[in-house]
Design a protein around this motif. Sequence first.
Motif, short mmCIF file in Angstrom:
data_model
loop_
_atom_site.label_atom_id
_atom_site.label_comp_id
_atom_site.label_asym_id
_atom_site.label_seq_id
_atom_site.Cartn_x
_atom_site.Cartn_y
_atom_site.Cartn_z
N GLY A 196 -3.43 -0.24 -6.83
CA GLY A 196 -3.95 -1.43 -6.17
C GLY A 196 -5.38 -1.75 -6.56
O GLY A 196 -5.98 -2.69 -6.01
N ARG A 214 2.37 0.45 -7.18
CA ARG A 214 2.16 -0.72 -6.32
C ARG A 214 2.61 -2.03 -6.96
O ARG A 214 3.14 -2.90 -6.27
CB ARG A 214 0.68 -0.82 -5.94
CG ARG A 214 0.36 -2.01 -5.05
CD ARG A 214 -0.91 -1.83 -4.28
NE ARG A 214 -1.17 -2.96 -3.41
CZ ARG A 214 -2.02 -2.95 -2.40
NH1 ARG A 214 -2.69 -1.84 -2.13
NH2 ARG A 214 -2.21 -4.02 -1.65
N GLY A 268 1.64 2.03 -3.37
CA GLY A 268 0.40 2.41 -4.06
C GLY A 268 0.07 3.88 -3.92
O GLY A 268 -0.61 4.45 -4.77
N SER A 284 0.81 -1.22 0.00
CA SER A 284 0.00 0.00 0.00
C SER A 284 0.84 1.27 0.00
O SER A 284 0.42 2.30 -0.54
CB SER A 284 -0.95 0.00 1.20
OG SER A 284 -0.21 -0.13 2.42
#
Length: 356
Positions: free
Chosen positions: A247, A195, A190, A187
């Motif tokens: 993501g 990501r 991301g 994350s």
Amino acid sequence: MKNIIFKIFSFCLFLLTAACVNDTYFGKSDKNAIRYFTVTGQSGFSTINIATKTIQITVNSEADITKLAIDSLALSTFATISPVKETIRDFTTPQTYIVTAENGDQAAYLVTVTQEGANPQLDNSAFDAWYQPSGKSYKQPGTNDNTIWATANDGTTTTSSANVTTYPYLNTGTDYVAQIITKDLGSVSGIVGQRMGSGTLFTGKFVLNVANPPASAQFGIPFTAKPKSFSAEIKYTAGTPYQDGKGNVLDKTDQADIYVILENREDPNAIKRIATGWYRTGTTTGVNLQNINVALTYGTLNATFPDYQKPGNGIYGNSNDKPTHIIVVFASSADGILYEGGVNSTLFVNNFELKY
């Protein structure tokens, strides 16, 4: 208090004055290393061993080995070399270069040049040799840092050592295969839209550029031959889910990209595409590696080729033009440049060969 401050100021002023008076206070440099060394007509990278003071170089089959000069050179700061860079020498026997440090210390480097055959292959194209770079926890293809093969491992491991995307896989006996995997980098990556990290194996160098990550991969090595096609043994499994750089899950199925490009870079502002060989695949069938053969198309690519296969600058050479560089790329996610891909998409590659 004022007296203490005055004493500190006086001491600092003394140090500053002393430094100005004696500009050799720290002494002269004793460094006399060759950091980079290439000759005209070279093919691939030089192998420089600073410990043994030796340099190994391969030149193409058309080079005149009796009349070679240094093409590019980097030495330790303040060091000089003899004979000078422009000197033409006969490399039918190894030649010695003397590097002199600023303080006069000298080091003798022995340079050996080997001439490749008319139909050269790329070094370690069976991917059996792997080494561990200094300070790293992963392995790279080759025997040392002068390898012609690079990966994006240094970029994908910046957030976690578990994010190594290219590493050796023992197939049978002593036969190693390159295992190339697309990883979800988490994350935190991301947040900046990066990501998904596609696994890559390519000819060239990877120098991490945090400000512009796509520029980290420096594709291509010197190469002058004209193969007609290439072959390799591969196996591919598309991973799921397929995610973008943030993501988000996309309704797409991952594919692997494999390609060979020949370029002429004599004019860096107008690089010519000489030849193109491109292979894209989804999940392969069976449990074993399968052989692929891909023809190289010389000159302009017609409308049957998708735009992503064509040169960005639109400049083509032709079959009469001589290549100067070769780019070979294996990627576990075809749109990895967009930070997209399937989680754990895996590409196995073995025994890459150029066909003449």
